[in-house]
Design a protein around this motif. Structure first.
Motif, PDB file in Angstrom:
ATOM      1  N   ARG A  26       0.828  -1.208   0.000  1.00 13.15           N
ATOM      2  CA  ARG A  26       0.000   0.000   0.000  1.00 13.15           C
ATOM      3  C   ARG A  26       0.868   1.265   0.000  1.00 13.15           C
ATOM      4  O   ARG A  26       0.528   2.259  -0.636  1.00 13.15           O
ATOM      5  N   ILE A  27       1.976   1.217   0.727  1.00 11.30           N
ATOM      6  CA  ILE A  27       2.855   2.394   0.809  1.00 11.30           C
ATOM      7  C   ILE A  27       3.580   2.635  -0.507  1.00 11.30           C
ATOM      8  O   ILE A  27       3.698   3.773  -0.979  1.00 11.30           O
ATOM      9  N   LEU A  28       4.059   1.551  -1.137  1.00 10.73           N
ATOM     10  CA  LEU A  28       4.809   1.679  -2.396  1.00 10.73           C
ATOM     11  C   LEU A  28       3.904   1.669  -3.622  1.00 10.73           C
ATOM     12  O   LEU A  28       4.379   1.930  -4.737  1.00 10.73           O
ATOM     13  N   ARG A  29       2.613   1.310  -3.407  1.00 15.51           N
ATOM     14  CA  ARG A  29       1.671   1.172  -4.512  1.00 15.51           C
ATOM     15  C   ARG A  29       2.149   0.117  -5.502  1.00 15.51           C
ATOM     16  O   ARG A  29       2.173   0.322  -6.725  1.00 15.51           O
ATOM     17  N   VAL A  30       2.543  -1.018  -4.920  1.00 12.92           N
ATOM     18  CA  VAL A  30       3.025  -2.164  -5.695  1.00 12.92           C
ATOM     19  C   VAL A  30       2.321  -3.406  -5.162  1.00 12.92           C
ATOM     20  O   VAL A  30       2.045  -3.508  -3.964  1.00 12.92           O
ATOM     21  N   ASP A  31       2.018  -4.357  -6.030  1.00 15.57           N
ATOM     22  CA  ASP A  31       1.363  -5.584  -5.598  1.00 15.57           C
ATOM     23  C   ASP A  31       2.239  -6.318  -4.584  1.00 15.57           C
ATOM     24  O   ASP A  31       3.442  -6.496  -4.814  1.00 15.57           O
ATOM     25  N   PRO A  32       1.673  -6.751  -3.451  1.00 21.19           N
ATOM     26  CA  PRO A  32       2.474  -7.451  -2.425  1.00 21.19           C
ATOM     27  C   PRO A  32       3.197  -8.680  -2.952  1.00 21.19           C
ATOM     28  O   PRO A  32       4.300  -8.989  -2.498  1.00 21.19           O
ATOM     29  N   SER A  33       2.590  -9.392  -3.900  1.00 26.23           N
ATOM     30  CA  SER A  33       3.258 -10.580  -4.447  1.00 26.23           C
ATOM     31  C   SER A  33       4.527 -10.217  -5.190  1.00 26.23           C
ATOM     32  O   SER A  33       5.512 -10.970  -5.185  1.00 26.23           O
ATOM     33  N   THR A  34       4.534  -9.045  -5.818  1.00 22.95           N
ATOM     34  CA  THR A  34       5.746  -8.568  -6.501  1.00 22.95           C
ATOM     35  C   THR A  34       6.841  -8.260  -5.488  1.00 22.95           C
ATOM     36  O   THR A  34       8.015  -8.618  -5.693  1.00 22.95           O
ATOM     37  N   ILE A  35       6.470  -7.620  -4.382  1.00 23.19           N
ATOM     38  CA  ILE A  35       7.450  -7.311  -3.339  1.00 23.19           C
ATOM     39  C   ILE A  35       8.011  -8.594  -2.753  1.00 23.19           C
ATOM     40  O   ILE A  35       9.234  -8.728  -2.580  1.00 23.19           O
ATOM     41  N   SER A  36       7.140  -9.556  -2.465  1.00 23.80           N
ATOM     42  CA  SER A  36       7.589 -10.833  -1.910  1.00 23.80           C
ATOM     43  C   SER A  36       8.543 -11.541  -2.855  1.00 23.80           C
ATOM     44  O   SER A  36       9.584 -12.072  -2.440  1.00 23.80           O
ATOM     45  N   ARG A  37       8.218 -11.543  -4.135  1.00 18.59           N
ATOM     46  CA  ARG A  37       9.068 -12.202  -5.134  1.00 18.59           C
ATOM     47  C   ARG A  37      10.429 -11.512  -5.230  1.00 18.59           C
ATOM     48  O   ARG A  37      11.476 -12.182  -5.300  1.00 18.59           O
ATOM     49  N   ARG A  38      10.431 -10.183  -5.218  1.00 15.89           N
ATOM     50  CA  ARG A  38      11.697  -9.442  -5.287  1.00 15.89           C
ATOM     51  C   ARG A  38      12.566  -9.748  -4.064  1.00 15.89           C
ATOM     52  O   ARG A  38      13.777  -9.966  -4.184  1.00 15.89           O
ATOM     53  N   TRP A  39      11.964  -9.723  -2.876  1.00 17.74           N
ATOM     54  CA  TRP A  39      12.734  -9.974  -1.654  1.00 17.74           C
ATOM     55  C   TRP A  39      13.307 -11.395  -1.649  1.00 17.74           C
ATOM     56  O   TRP A  39      14.462 -11.606  -1.274  1.00 17.74           O
ATOM     57  N   SER A  40      12.512 -12.354  -2.077  1.00 14.73           N
ATOM     58  CA  SER A  40      12.983 -13.741  -2.126  1.00 14.73           C
ATOM     59  C   SER A  40      14.164 -13.879  -3.075  1.00 14.73           C
ATOM     60  O   SER A  40      15.138 -14.592  -2.785  1.00 14.73           O
ATOM     61  N   ALA A  41      14.104 -13.188  -4.197  1.00 17.12           N
ATOM     62  CA  ALA A  41      15.205 -13.254  -5.167  1.00 17.12           C
ATOM     63  C   ALA A  41      16.470 -12.630  -4.590  1.00 17.12           C
ATOM     64  O   ALA A  41      17.573 -13.181  -4.729  1.00 17.12           O
ATOM     65  N   LEU A  42      16.338 -11.484  -3.933  1.00 19.90           N
ATOM     66  CA  LEU A  42      17.498 -10.803  -3.350  1.00 19.90           C
ATOM     67  C   LEU A  42      18.170 -11.659  -2.281  1.00 19.90           C
ATOM     68  O   LEU A  42      19.401 -11.748  -2.219  1.00 19.90           O
ATOM     69  N   THR A  43      17.383 -12.285  -1.431  1.00 22.82           N
ATOM     70  CA  THR A  43      17.954 -13.108  -0.361  1.00 22.82           C
ATOM     71  C   THR A  43      18.503 -14.420  -0.926  1.00 22.82           C
ATOM     72  O   THR A  43      19.548 -14.902  -0.475  1.00 22.82           O
ATOM     73  N   HIS A  44      17.810 -14.989  -1.914  1.00 28.11           N
ATOM     74  CA  HIS A  44      18.283 -16.244  -2.513  1.00 28.11           C
ATOM     75  C   HIS A  44      19.627 -16.054  -3.205  1.00 28.11           C
ATOM     76  O   HIS A  44      20.493 -16.935  -3.156  1.00 28.11           O
ATOM     77  N   GLU A  45      19.806 -14.907  -3.831  1.00 28.41           N
ATOM     78  CA  GLU A  45      21.065 -14.613  -4.520  1.00 28.41           C
ATOM     79  C   GLU A  45      22.146 -14.103  -3.572  1.00 28.41           C
ATOM     80  O   GLU A  45      23.235 -13.720  -4.013  1.00 28.41           O
ATOM     81  N   ARG A  46      21.845 -14.061  -2.277  1.00 27.84           N
ATOM     82  CA  ARG A  46      22.779 -13.630  -1.220  1.00 27.84           C
ATOM     83  C   ARG A  46      23.195 -12.168  -1.384  1.00 27.84           C
ATOM     84  O   ARG A  46      24.253 -11.764  -0.949  1.00 27.84           O
ATOM     85  N   GLN A  47      22.330 -11.398  -2.020  1.00 28.65           N
ATOM     86  CA  GLN A  47      22.621  -9.981  -2.193  1.00 28.65           C
ATOM     87  C   GLN A  47      22.108  -9.141  -1.020  1.00 28.65           C
ATOM     88  O   GLN A  47      22.550  -8.007  -0.833  1.00 28.65           O
ATOM     89  N   VAL A  48      21.173  -9.689  -0.271  1.00 29.94           N
ATOM     90  CA  VAL A  48      20.601  -9.001   0.885  1.00 29.94           C
ATOM     91  C   VAL A  48      20.482  -9.993   2.033  1.00 29.94           C
ATOM     92  O   VAL A  48      20.182 -11.171   1.812  1.00 29.94           O
ATOM     93  N   TRP A  49      20.734  -9.531   3.239  1.00 28.07           N
ATOM     94  CA  TRP A  49      20.579 -10.369   4.427  1.00 28.07           C
ATOM     95  C   TRP A  49      20.237  -9.480   5.614  1.00 28.07           C
ATOM     96  O   TRP A  49      20.382  -8.257   5.555  1.00 28.07           O
ATOM     97  N   THR A  50      19.779 -10.099   6.662  1.00 28.06           N
ATOM     98  CA  THR A  50      19.325  -9.336   7.822  1.00 28.06           C
ATOM     99  C   THR A  50      19.959  -9.881   9.092  1.00 28.06           C
ATOM    100  O   THR A  50      20.418 -11.024   9.140  1.00 28.06           O
TER     101      THR A  50
END
Length: 336
Positions: A26-50
């Motif tokens: 709602r804040i980014l005005r982007v479909d939540p499934s798109t955000i989830s898919r992007r985050w999964s790709a970033l973490t899977h590729e080891r480009q992002v971690w927490t």
């Protein structure tokens, strides 16, 4: 390749690490499934971690002692030294750097005496190390957990902040440390996933997580492979600042997006500034601004950092991707 939406997602989680994808959509005005898919790709590729860890706060009864330690290596031994330093929990970051030292590391212990002993008994004795020099950190003005990408509008930042819980716990409890440990390498773990590990109900775990989100003694970090996302180098500037000018200079540094960390230190200079750079020319611009605004605060030394081998407990590869996590011992109070 990352794009503007990826940076917005990372920035959003820096502000609110457990925001739901529906809320963020709602804040980014982007479909939540798109955000989830992007985050999964970033973490899977080891480009992002927490990461999540306990740290000092305004209601803390004690303080950690932190230090930057310069390390000189025997010719041809730097790789072996980096590997050994990376295995040690109290050493939560390892940087390759320029000048008469080969590396510098960040270490945190409970007392000055334990720091002195740790450096003498666990660092200086590593085969391949021929010398060390210690700089104790006196006051941390800025730290890496507070650094932001600035990929969001002011309205989006405020919307995320309003979603964060605001009621901190009155006291630290053993269960809080258990929750922090459970979230140490994945701050978005679900309460259901943690239930068997913690032996508590989902509702109680969720409440504890919300409480910790508001605690000033818990650090929530979202890190990323900086060299793959546009920052080709890092640097450390060592300044000699008059005490009367210190607060004003630090205030100016807070406005620079390159500044990852800033701390007063012991030694020949009294302020260390840690920077991320998209190219070395940015360093000229930053130095020029400092010289113009603070002519009585000379830069006494500058170190270039071509590689970060370990950051906040995570071992990184040559592309700055996450490789593996080494549990942090002697909880860190800052990171660059």
């Amino acid at each position: 390749m990352v794009d503007g939406l990826d940076f917005q997602i990372i920035n959003a989680l820096q502000i609110h690490p457990r925001v739901t994808w529906a809320q963020l959509g709602r804040i980014l005005r982007v479909d939540p499934s798109t955000i989830s898919r992007r985050w999964s790709a970033l973490t899977h590729e080891r480009q992002v971690w927490t990461s999540c860890f306990e740290a000092d706060g305004q209601r803390s009864h004690g303080r950690e002692i932190s230090a930057l330690v310069e390390i000189r290596c025997a010719p041809g031994r730097r790789v072996d030294v980096i590997a050994e330093l990376g295995r040690q929990g109290p050493i939560f970051s390892v940087h390759c750097t320029s000048g008469p030292r080969d590396l510098y590391i960040m270490v945190s212990t409970h007392t000055l005496l334990s720091m002195d002993r740790y450096i003498d008994e666990h660092i200086a004795v590593i085969p391949g190390i021929v010398g060390t020099q210690t700089h104790y950190l006196r006051r941390i003005f800025l730290e890496g957990s507070g650094w932001r990408l600035n990929a969001l509008s002011d309205q989006q930042v405020e919307a995320l902040r309003l979603l964060r819980p605001s009621e901190p716990p009155e006291h630290r409890k053993p269960i809080h440390r258990d929750v922090i440990t459970a979230l140490s390498t994945d701050v978005r773990r679900t309460a259901a996933d943690m239930q068997r590990e913690l032996g508590r109900s989902i509702s109680v775990i969720s409440r504890d997580i919300d409480t910790l989100l508001a605690a000033d003694w818990v650090r929530w970090r979202v890190d990323f492979a900086h060299t793959l996302m546009g920052w080709s180098a890092a640097a450390v500037l060592w300044l000699d600042v008059q005490h009367s000018e210190l607060e004003r200079l630090v205030s100016m540094l807070r406005s620079l997006e390159n500044v990852r960390m800033c701390a007063s230190v012991t030694g020949a200079t009294n302020l260390a500034v840690f920077l991320w750079l998209r190219d070395l020319q940015e360093l000229d611009e930053i130095e020029g601004k400092l010289a113009s605004l603070f002519p009585k605060a000379p830069i006494k030394d500058r170190w270039i950092v071509p590689r970060i081998a370990k950051r906040t407990g995570y071992i990184l590869d040559l592309d700055s991707r996450r490789l593996r996590y080494v549990p942090v011992g002697g909880q860190p109070v800052f990171e660059d």
